[in-house]
Design a protein around this motif. Structure first.
Motif, PDB file in Angstrom:
ATOM      1  N   ILE A 257       0.869  -1.403   0.135  1.00 40.75           N
ATOM      2  CA  ILE A 257       0.192   0.012   0.071  1.00 40.75           C
ATOM      3  C   ILE A 257       0.978   1.259  -0.146  1.00 40.75           C
ATOM      4  O   ILE A 257       1.713   1.447   1.167  1.00 40.75           O
ATOM      5  CB  ILE A 257      -0.653  -0.018   1.234  1.00 40.75           C
ATOM      6  CG1 ILE A 257      -1.505  -1.478   1.415  1.00 40.75           C
ATOM      7  CG2 ILE A 257      -1.830   1.306   1.073  1.00 40.75           C
ATOM      8  CD1 ILE A 257      -2.715  -1.682   0.333  1.00 40.75           C
ATOM      9  N   PRO A 258       0.794   2.194  -1.034  1.00 40.90           N
ATOM     10  CA  PRO A 258       1.660   3.196  -0.986  1.00 40.90           C
ATOM     11  C   PRO A 258       1.321   4.312   0.225  1.00 40.90           C
ATOM     12  O   PRO A 258       0.160   4.283   0.486  1.00 40.90           O
ATOM     13  CB  PRO A 258       1.284   3.926  -2.326  1.00 40.90           C
ATOM     14  CG  PRO A 258       0.523   3.037  -3.249  1.00 40.90           C
ATOM     15  CD  PRO A 258       0.100   2.083  -2.145  1.00 40.90           C
ATOM     16  N   GLN A 259       2.205   5.127   0.311  1.00 38.37           N
ATOM     17  CA  GLN A 259       2.010   6.220   1.639  1.00 38.37           C
ATOM     18  C   GLN A 259       0.950   7.138   1.009  1.00 38.37           C
ATOM     19  O   GLN A 259       1.281   7.348  -0.183  1.00 38.37           O
ATOM     20  CB  GLN A 259       3.437   6.926   1.966  1.00 38.37           C
ATOM     21  CG  GLN A 259       4.131   5.874   2.656  1.00 38.37           C
ATOM     22  CD  GLN A 259       3.479   5.060   3.820  1.00 38.37           C
ATOM     23  OE1 GLN A 259       2.963   5.962   4.446  1.00 38.37           O
ATOM     24  NE2 GLN A 259       4.021   3.928   4.088  1.00 38.37           N
ATOM     25  N   PRO A 260       0.522   7.940   1.874  1.00 38.40           N
ATOM     26  CA  PRO A 260      -0.475   9.074   1.337  1.00 38.40           C
ATOM     27  C   PRO A 260       0.443  10.473   0.763  1.00 38.40           C
ATOM     28  O   PRO A 260       1.341  10.334   0.995  1.00 38.40           O
ATOM     29  CB  PRO A 260      -1.108   9.502   2.654  1.00 38.40           C
ATOM     30  CG  PRO A 260      -1.256   8.386   3.694  1.00 38.40           C
ATOM     31  CD  PRO A 260       0.225   7.584   3.467  1.00 38.40           C
ATOM     32  N   ALA A 261      -0.329  10.963  -0.316  1.00 38.17           N
ATOM     33  CA  ALA A 261       0.161  11.945  -0.972  1.00 38.17           C
ATOM     34  C   ALA A 261       0.574  13.276   0.135  1.00 38.17           C
ATOM     35  O   ALA A 261      -0.049  13.154   1.198  1.00 38.17           O
ATOM     36  CB  ALA A 261      -0.508  12.370  -2.113  1.00 38.17           C
ATOM     37  N   ASN A 262       1.262  14.164  -0.202  1.00 41.17           N
ATOM     38  CA  ASN A 262       1.638  15.304   0.784  1.00 41.17           C
ATOM     39  C   ASN A 262       0.449  16.041   0.498  1.00 41.17           C
ATOM     40  O   ASN A 262      -0.486  16.040  -0.033  1.00 41.17           O
ATOM     41  CB  ASN A 262       2.985  15.687   0.376  1.00 41.17           C
ATOM     42  CG  ASN A 262       3.096  16.041  -1.042  1.00 41.17           C
ATOM     43  OD1 ASN A 262       2.120  16.399  -1.655  1.00 41.17           O
ATOM     44  ND2 ASN A 262       4.215  16.174  -1.595  1.00 41.17           N
ATOM     45  N   ASP A 263       0.441  17.324   1.383  1.00 38.76           N
ATOM     46  CA  ASP A 263      -0.516  18.382   1.525  1.00 38.76           C
ATOM     47  C   ASP A 263      -0.580  19.075   0.436  1.00 38.76           C
ATOM     48  O   ASP A 263      -1.587  19.584   0.028  1.00 38.76           O
ATOM     49  CB  ASP A 263      -0.323  18.938   2.668  1.00 38.76           C
ATOM     50  CG  ASP A 263      -0.487  18.030   4.096  1.00 38.76           C
ATOM     51  OD1 ASP A 263      -1.344  17.071   4.000  1.00 38.76           O
ATOM     52  OD2 ASP A 263       0.008  18.622   5.287  1.00 38.76           O
TER      53      ASP A 263
END
Length: 216
Positions: free
Chosen positions: A75-81
């Motif tokens: 599972i990829p990490q969430p995108a930045n803000d």
């Protein structure tokens, strides 16, 4: 002396192949014939392909997980803000443009105010639904997410979310926007939720890398 008055009787000859029968061999069910006796190597002992000591009693073939099932999905990490804010801003601007187009159409038709308001909100909400739910289900991203090179995935499996989950997320986003606007007017706005309804925003590059690693 030999008595010649008695007739001479020759001794009876026994058949050459005749053998005396044992009294316990007269019944066919009590003593099997040699043809019916199984050879010593044909017993009913089970044949094991492996020694019994090496077979665990719980090693059933249907309980063994396959390599595909044992491998956990990446599972990829969430995108930045910055990417998140950019996608939300662009999608919001497109929704306002759709609402403005609805306003221009209703004002040119000289409709009552209630119908004008219905057309404006219908145009904006209709475009938002198509953008965030239908398009996200087909391609994995809205227009703003395409521009920021991001995609939406289901955070537990890494696959594309289904329509019910995307629809709940869209409704939750609308409610959050209303609450956030009210809170901003009252100077008590807080940061918005990163991921809810199990939908995660990730970078497209990270998603492609995770998919390639999963396919190996």
């Amino acid at each position: 002396m030999y008595d010649q008055s008695l007739p001479h009787q020759a001794p009876q000859q026994q058949p050459q192949n005749h053998q005396p029968q044992h009294p316990y061999q007269q019944h066919p069910y009590q003593q099997p014939t040699p043809q019916q006796v199984p050879p010593p190597h044909q017993h009913y002992a089970p044949q094991h392909s492996q020694p019994y000591a090496q077979q665990h009693p719980y090693q059933h073939p249907y309980q063994q997980p396959s390599p595909q099932q044992a491998m956990a999905p990446r599972i990829p990490q969430p995108a930045n803000d910055m990417r998140r804010i950019g996608a939300v801003t662009l999608d919001g601007l497109l929704t306002l443009i759709a609402a403005f187009v609805g306003l221009r159409v209703s004002s040119g038709a000289h409709l009552p105010f209630s119908k004008d308001l219905l057309i404006v909100f219908g145009g904006g909400l209709g475009f938002s639904f198509l953008n965030h739910v239908i398009l996200a289900r087909i391609s994995g991203a809205s227009i703003g997410k395409f521009a920021t090179r991001t995609r939406v995935i289901y955070e537990k499996t890494g696959t594309r979310p289904y329509l019910p989950r995307l629809f709940r997320r869209w409704l939750g986003g609308l409610v959050f926007v209303v609450i956030w606007i009210i809170a901003a007017l009252m100077d008590s706005a807080d940061e918005g939720p990163d991921d809810f309804c199990g939908v995660r925003l990730v970078r497209y590059r990270d998603l492609r890398a995770a998919t390639q690693m999963q396919g190996r």
